[in-house]
Enzyme design. Structure first.
Site, mmCIF file in Angstrom:
data_model
loop_
_atom_site.group_PDB
_atom_site.id
_atom_site.type_symbol
_atom_site.label_atom_id
_atom_site.label_comp_id
_atom_site.label_asym_id
_atom_site.label_seq_id
_atom_site.Cartn_x
_atom_site.Cartn_y
_atom_site.Cartn_z
ATOM 1 C CG HIS A 135 -2.012 -1.093 1.112
ATOM 2 N ND1 HIS A 135 -2.462 -1.632 -0.070
ATOM 3 C CD2 HIS A 135 -2.695 -1.747 2.099
ATOM 4 C CE1 HIS A 135 -3.379 -2.555 0.181
ATOM 5 N NE2 HIS A 135 -3.532 -2.661 1.473
ATOM 6 C CG HIS A 209 -7.747 -0.821 2.522
ATOM 7 N ND1 HIS A 209 -8.329 -1.654 3.460
ATOM 8 C CD2 HIS A 209 -6.695 -1.499 2.019
ATOM 9 C CE1 HIS A 209 -7.630 -2.770 3.526
ATOM 10 N NE2 HIS A 209 -6.637 -2.708 2.658
ATOM 11 C CD GLU A 346 -8.004 -3.760 -0.641
ATOM 12 O OE1 GLU A 346 -6.839 -3.384 -0.827
ATOM 13 O OE2 GLU A 346 -8.289 -4.736 0.063
#
Ligand code: BGC
Length: 381
Positions: A135, A209, A346
């Site tokens: 991420h 997210h 996602e």
């Protein structure tokens, strides 16, 4: 500061309802409300934008990480409930490790061995997930303060967030200007439009997210949710959750969600892929075309009757079943979020694409504009 906007489309839609004498009278004007949410250690103010649509649905978005902190949707009896996990305070968001509701960048999901090559140059990134980058690194877009501007669109109340990521930040090349527009449409959709430009070739993969629990945030676990994913293939991973490069058919595996199936139906099967993820934590290769808006998934929760459809222009979907939640984080209202308290959908390009020549490219060059859109649409059954 409260501002009601009267975009032509919204107003005429409301009038049609009023004139037709239907029971579902408009609950109010769509609005965007801004209020202070907290301060960063250096004194930077963080704001909360609350979008309200004509049917009374609300989305709360903060400028820290561009996170969706609340999202209310009606159940089958018309009662609104918050369907996303989150925290009560800015400090709560700064400390929790799960990326609740946040915008993810510069690169959503993992880059293997925290390195990639672009145009002959090797780039090294922070390792924040064993040997890999997850991420966007240790200070990804989820930990940045975004600039916000309220927008009124013909489709519903909206807020535009902007973040300029410096050349070399978290190891990525190029100054990247990222913009995200959240719109809460009058069709009960949370629409997220991502765009970006760069001044040097770079890679990027932006997503959101949010952790959804359609029975309500903090109500039990996700196992009874019925999930459909419009994908005949997924990308298997190794122990570090890095794709092996294979595009594997879902048929005959616990990854086949082409028909509505409860999350809990097969999650504990003896399957090496499920072991690696501690459950579902994989990328599905959507049947729809990359770059074209189409349906990716649908989730139905039987007790509330809530349905969430996911539509996207992206080619992939990371379906993550909250396998790293363990009850240690106390979320909104002090409620502890147990193992599998929620799930994420996602929308994205595939993980580790910069190292996988067969995956759709995540490169962005100067002069090009990155643009993707994802919609989470709510209804009941
Ligand atoms: C990843 C998980 C990770 C989670 C972080 C998901 O996108 O696939 O492996 O633990 O994000 O909360």
């Amino acid at each position: 500061m409260r501002h009601s906007f009267l975009a032509a489309g919204v107003l005429s839609g409301a009038l049609v309802l009023a004139c037709s004498g239907q029971a579902q009278v408009r609950k109010g004007n769509p609005s965007v409300k801004m209020q202070p949410y907290g301060k960063m250690p250096d004194g930077t103010a963080i704001d909360l934008y609350t979008l309200t649509n004509t049917s009374g649905m609300q989305a709360g978005i903060i400028t820290y990480g561009g996170a969706v902190v609340s999202l209310t949707a009606p159940d089958k009896s018309g009662k609104f409930g918050d369907v996303v996990l989150g925290m009560d305070t800015l400090d709560g968001y700064r400390q929790e490790p799960n990326y609740f509701g946040a915008l993810i960048g510069r690169y959503g999901n993992r880059i293997g061995h925290a390195t990639f090559k672009l145009e002959g140059k090797t780039y090294t990134l922070p390792k924040n997930d064993h040997d890999n980058t997850l991420h966007g690194g240790t200070q990804g877009f989820d930990k940045r303060v975004w600039k916000a501007r309220e927008l009124g669109t013909a489709f519903g109340p909206a807020v535009e967030l902007t973040f300029v990521s410096k050349d070399g930040e978290e190891g990525f090349p190029g100054t990247l200007t990222a913009k995200v527009v959240y719109t809460l449409t009058d069709a009960n959709e949370l629409k997220i439009e991502y765009s970006a430009t760069t001044d040097k070739p770079t890679v990027l993969n932006l997503t959101n997210h949010s952790y959804f629990n359609l029975a309500g945030a903090g109500v039990g676990n996700n196992l009874e949710h019925r999930v459909t994913i419009l994908a005949d293939h997924f990308t298997p991973v190794d122990e570090g959750l890095i794709p092996t490069g294979e595009i594997k058919p879902v048929k005959g595996t616990p990854f086949d969600f082409t028909k509505p199936t409860a999350i809990g139906a097969r999650i504990n099967q003896d399957d090496p892929q499920l072991k690696f993820g501690k459950g579902y934590d994989h990328n599905w290769v959507l049947n729809k075309r990359n770059g074209v808006m189409g349906k990716a998934a649908e989730v139905y929760e039987p007790t509330s009757g809530r349905v969430m459809e996911v539509l996207t222009t992206e080619p992939g979907l990371q379906f993550y079943t909250g396998n790293f939640l363990d009850g240690s984080v106390k979320g909104k209202g002090g409620v502890a979020y147990p193992f599998r308290a929620a799930f994420c959908m996602e929308t994205q390009h595939y993980p580790d694409s910069p190292n996988q020549p067969k995956f759709p490219s995540t490169e962005l060059k100067p002069g090009q504009t990155y643009h993707t859109t994802t919609i989470y649409k709510f209804s009941t059954r």
